[in-house]
Design a protein around this motif. Structure first.
Motif, PDB file in Angstrom:
ATOM      1  N   VAL A 106       0.779  -1.238   0.028  1.00 50.05           N
ATOM      2  CA  VAL A 106       0.070  -0.021  -0.183  1.00 50.05           C
ATOM      3  C   VAL A 106       0.756   1.405  -0.018  1.00 50.05           C
ATOM      4  O   VAL A 106       0.369   2.380  -0.439  1.00 50.05           O
ATOM      5  CB  VAL A 106      -0.805  -0.057   1.356  1.00 50.05           C
ATOM      6  CG1 VAL A 106      -0.318   0.453   2.392  1.00 50.05           C
ATOM      7  CG2 VAL A 106      -2.135   1.205   0.903  1.00 50.05           C
ATOM      8  N   HIS A 107       2.152   1.087   0.297  1.00 47.68           N
ATOM      9  CA  HIS A 107       3.002   2.248   0.456  1.00 47.68           C
ATOM     10  C   HIS A 107       3.964   2.366  -0.800  1.00 47.68           C
ATOM     11  O   HIS A 107       3.740   2.597  -1.691  1.00 47.68           O
ATOM     12  CB  HIS A 107       3.535   2.634   1.878  1.00 47.68           C
ATOM     13  CG  HIS A 107       2.747   2.749   2.789  1.00 47.68           C
ATOM     14  ND1 HIS A 107       1.955   4.052   2.787  1.00 47.68           N
ATOM     15  CD2 HIS A 107       1.991   2.168   3.813  1.00 47.68           C
ATOM     16  CE1 HIS A 107       1.149   4.014   3.821  1.00 47.68           C
ATOM     17  NE2 HIS A 107       1.237   2.987   4.517  1.00 47.68           N
ATOM     18  N   LYS A 213       2.107  12.135  -0.825  1.00 46.85           N
ATOM     19  CA  LYS A 213       2.972  12.465  -2.065  1.00 46.85           C
ATOM     20  C   LYS A 213       4.055  11.481  -2.309  1.00 46.85           C
ATOM     21  O   LYS A 213       4.397  11.371  -3.209  1.00 46.85           O
ATOM     22  CB  LYS A 213       3.402  13.875  -1.772  1.00 46.85           C
ATOM     23  CG  LYS A 213       4.271  14.456  -2.942  1.00 46.85           C
ATOM     24  CD  LYS A 213       4.735  15.797  -2.412  1.00 46.85           C
ATOM     25  CE  LYS A 213       5.583  16.410  -3.673  1.00 46.85           C
ATOM     26  NZ  LYS A 213       6.008  17.855  -3.451  1.00 46.85           N
ATOM     27  N   ALA A 214       4.794  11.109  -1.179  1.00 53.22           N
ATOM     28  CA  ALA A 214       5.968  10.126  -1.094  1.00 53.22           C
ATOM     29  C   ALA A 214       5.682   8.903  -1.758  1.00 53.22           C
ATOM     30  O   ALA A 214       6.504   8.538  -2.617  1.00 53.22           O
ATOM     31  CB  ALA A 214       6.485   9.913   0.334  1.00 53.22           C
ATOM     32  N   ASP A 215       4.628   8.241  -1.427  1.00 55.24           N
ATOM     33  CA  ASP A 215       4.208   7.038  -2.263  1.00 55.24           C
ATOM     34  C   ASP A 215       3.650   7.194  -3.558  1.00 55.24           C
ATOM     35  O   ASP A 215       4.179   6.518  -4.379  1.00 55.24           O
ATOM     36  CB  ASP A 215       2.627   6.532  -1.377  1.00 55.24           C
ATOM     37  CG  ASP A 215       3.051   6.155  -0.126  1.00 55.24           C
ATOM     38  OD1 ASP A 215       4.188   5.809   0.354  1.00 55.24           O
ATOM     39  OD2 ASP A 215       2.108   5.763   0.633  1.00 55.24           O
ATOM     40  N   VAL A 216       2.832   8.374  -3.897  1.00 54.53           N
ATOM     41  CA  VAL A 216       2.605   8.566  -5.336  1.00 54.53           C
ATOM     42  C   VAL A 216       3.950   8.796  -6.135  1.00 54.53           C
ATOM     43  O   VAL A 216       4.088   8.269  -7.395  1.00 54.53           O
ATOM     44  CB  VAL A 216       1.628   9.840  -5.455  1.00 54.53           C
ATOM     45  CG1 VAL A 216       1.328  10.063  -7.045  1.00 54.53           C
ATOM     46  CG2 VAL A 216       0.272   9.386  -4.627  1.00 54.53           C
ATOM     47  N   GLU A 217       4.769   9.522  -5.762  1.00 53.78           N
ATOM     48  CA  GLU A 217       5.948   9.744  -6.381  1.00 53.78           C
ATOM     49  C   GLU A 217       6.857   8.409  -6.616  1.00 53.78           C
ATOM     50  O   GLU A 217       7.411   8.214  -7.710  1.00 53.78           O
ATOM     51  CB  GLU A 217       6.939  10.827  -5.752  1.00 53.78           C
ATOM     52  CG  GLU A 217       6.146  12.376  -5.784  1.00 53.78           C
ATOM     53  CD  GLU A 217       6.992  13.382  -5.152  1.00 53.78           C
ATOM     54  OE1 GLU A 217       8.142  12.900  -4.252  1.00 53.78           O
ATOM     55  OE2 GLU A 217       6.850  14.408  -5.261  1.00 53.78           O
ATOM     56  N   TYR A 218       6.650   7.585  -5.788  1.00 53.69           N
ATOM     57  CA  TYR A 218       7.658   6.445  -5.742  1.00 53.69           C
ATOM     58  C   TYR A 218       6.985   5.593  -6.739  1.00 53.69           C
ATOM     59  O   TYR A 218       7.833   5.075  -7.613  1.00 53.69           O
ATOM     60  CB  TYR A 218       7.504   5.884  -4.535  1.00 53.69           C
ATOM     61  CG  TYR A 218       8.221   4.479  -4.302  1.00 53.69           C
ATOM     62  CD1 TYR A 218       9.777   4.276  -3.850  1.00 53.69           C
ATOM     63  CD2 TYR A 218       7.433   3.303  -4.381  1.00 53.69           C
ATOM     64  CE1 TYR A 218      10.296   3.150  -3.932  1.00 53.69           C
ATOM     65  CE2 TYR A 218       8.239   1.839  -4.583  1.00 53.69           C
ATOM     66  CZ  TYR A 218       9.539   1.753  -4.322  1.00 53.69           C
ATOM     67  OH  TYR A 218       9.998   0.779  -3.986  1.00 53.69           O
ATOM     68  N   TRP A 219       5.602   5.403  -6.824  1.00 54.79           N
ATOM     69  CA  TRP A 219       4.879   4.436  -7.611  1.00 54.79           C
ATOM     70  C   TRP A 219       5.289   4.937  -9.085  1.00 54.79           C
ATOM     71  O   TRP A 219       5.529   4.287 -10.106  1.00 54.79           O
ATOM     72  CB  TRP A 219       3.565   4.552  -7.557  1.00 54.79           C
ATOM     73  CG  TRP A 219       3.301   3.325  -6.137  1.00 54.79           C
ATOM     74  CD1 TRP A 219       3.618   3.548  -4.846  1.00 54.79           C
ATOM     75  CD2 TRP A 219       2.583   2.271  -6.648  1.00 54.79           C
ATOM     76  NE1 TRP A 219       2.974   2.423  -4.377  1.00 54.79           N
ATOM     77  CE2 TRP A 219       2.428   1.679  -5.232  1.00 54.79           C
ATOM     78  CE3 TRP A 219       1.791   1.451  -7.796  1.00 54.79           C
ATOM     79  CZ2 TRP A 219       1.862   0.280  -5.064  1.00 54.79           C
ATOM     80  CZ3 TRP A 219       1.158   0.392  -7.462  1.00 54.79           C
ATOM     81  CH2 TRP A 219       1.174  -0.331  -6.265  1.00 54.79           C
ATOM     82  N   ILE A 220       5.281   6.499  -9.351  1.00 55.45           N
ATOM     83  CA  ILE A 220       5.384   7.082 -10.769  1.00 55.45           C
ATOM     84  C   ILE A 220       6.787   6.686 -11.070  1.00 55.45           C
ATOM     85  O   ILE A 220       6.944   6.320 -12.268  1.00 55.45           O
ATOM     86  CB  ILE A 220       5.145   8.367 -10.781  1.00 55.45           C
ATOM     87  CG1 ILE A 220       3.381   8.814 -10.431  1.00 55.45           C
ATOM     88  CG2 ILE A 220       5.704   9.204 -12.085  1.00 55.45           C
ATOM     89  CD1 ILE A 220       3.139  10.019 -10.297  1.00 55.45           C
ATOM     90  N   GLU A 221       7.756   6.890 -10.297  1.00 55.37           N
ATOM     91  CA  GLU A 221       9.064   6.766 -10.619  1.00 55.37           C
ATOM     92  C   GLU A 221       9.554   5.225 -10.894  1.00 55.37           C
ATOM     93  O   GLU A 221      10.278   4.950 -11.822  1.00 55.37           O
ATOM     94  CB  GLU A 221      10.032   7.045  -9.277  1.00 55.37           C
ATOM     95  CG  GLU A 221      11.617   7.055  -9.462  1.00 55.37           C
ATOM     96  CD  GLU A 221      12.456   6.790  -8.100  1.00 55.37           C
ATOM     97  OE1 GLU A 221      13.651   6.815  -7.976  1.00 55.37           O
ATOM     98  OE2 GLU A 221      12.001   7.611  -7.034  1.00 55.37           O
ATOM     99  N   LYS A 222       8.839   4.331 -10.251  1.00 57.06           N
ATOM    100  CA  LYS A 222       9.316   3.043 -10.572  1.00 57.06           C
ATOM    101  C   LYS A 222       8.292   2.576 -11.769  1.00 57.06           C
ATOM    102  O   LYS A 222       8.625   1.234 -12.199  1.00 57.06           O
ATOM    103  CB  LYS A 222       8.800   2.085  -9.351  1.00 57.06           C
ATOM    104  CG  LYS A 222       9.681   2.296  -7.974  1.00 57.06           C
ATOM    105  CD  LYS A 222      11.199   1.933  -8.208  1.00 57.06           C
ATOM    106  CE  LYS A 222      11.512   2.242  -7.054  1.00 57.06           C
ATOM    107  NZ  LYS A 222      13.373   1.781  -7.076  1.00 57.06           N
TER     108      LYS A 222
END
Length: 233
Positions: A106-107, A213-222
């Motif tokens: 979820v994170h 925001k941290a999770d969303v940015e991580y998912w986009i980056e990956k």
């Protein structure tokens, strides 16, 4: 094969010895990294949410957690051992796992976890071992680890030195069988349908703005919000 042996106790009792027996059936001593809790990570999660909302590097206990995290990251098989305390895992094991909430699907799930195998081992003089193992497995499932074996053993003793030869023989047989399975599926463990469905549900949530925001940015980056999947190369 590299093995991480994460022990939910400082002493080397029945649970530890079974974990070490299994580890040595998988690889040589130099390829085994051992961690003892609470000795190597004695702190409780403070609930500050820094790991969720910003970065795991901001955890107040990062300097303690990070070296163990690296051991886990670099290992092919993770063996978690815990004595059974009131039908659950030890408090030190729970405190340790609490520090990895940010890694849950979820994170910010880490792709390398989707390629590992794990074993949860628990002993007791009587009962409750399966609940203690499941206590750990719940976290590992949400880390994305595709296959976790439960090894619950009633040893009918509080000391390893007093465990009967009959019980020891059963342990040897079971660890032999488990070692063969782990070797057979090394690098081949497949992510189950439940994990995939959960991933796609979280993916949809992240595309809609996520939890932070941290999770969303991580998912986009990956690339997880697009075509990339953590269980694929």
């Amino acid at each position: 094969m590299k093995v991480a042996l994460i022990n939910g106790q400082n002493h080397k009792g029945s649970t530890y010895n079974i974990g070490k027996i299994l580890a040595l059936k998988l690889t040589d001593e130099e390829n085994i990294k051992e961690v003892f809790l609470p000795r190597d990570m004695p702190e409780f999660c403070t609930g500050c949410t820094a790991c969720f909302m910003k970065s795991e590097t901001l955890c107040p206990h990062y300097e303690l957690v990070h070296p163990i995290d690296k051991i886990i990251h670099d290992s092919d098989v993770l063996i978690f051992t815990t004595p059974t305390y009131v039908f659950y895992s030890s408090g030190s094991m729970k405190a340790f796992l609490d520090h990895f909430g940010y890694r849950w699907l979820v994170h910010r799930p880490e792709a390398v976890m989707f390629k590992k195998q794990a074993v949860c081992i628990s002993t007791a003089a009587g009962g409750g071992m399966k609940k203690a193992c499941k206590d750990i497995k719940d976290s590992l499932d949400f880390w994305g680890i595709p296959k976790t074996y439960l090894f619950a053993v009633a040893v009918y003793s509080v000391k390893w030195s007093e465990v009967s030869e009959k019980v020891r023989a059963k342990i040897e047989k079971k660890t032999d069988t488990l070692a063969r399975k782990l070797k057979k599926h090394e690098g081949k463990a497949r992510v189950n349908l439940k994990t995939r469905i959960y991933f796609y549900g979280i993916r949809l949530a992240q595309k809609r703005g996520g939890l932070n925001k941290a999770d969303v940015e991580y998912w986009i980056e990956k690339g997880y919000t697009e075509e990339k999947r953590p269980w694929k190369n």
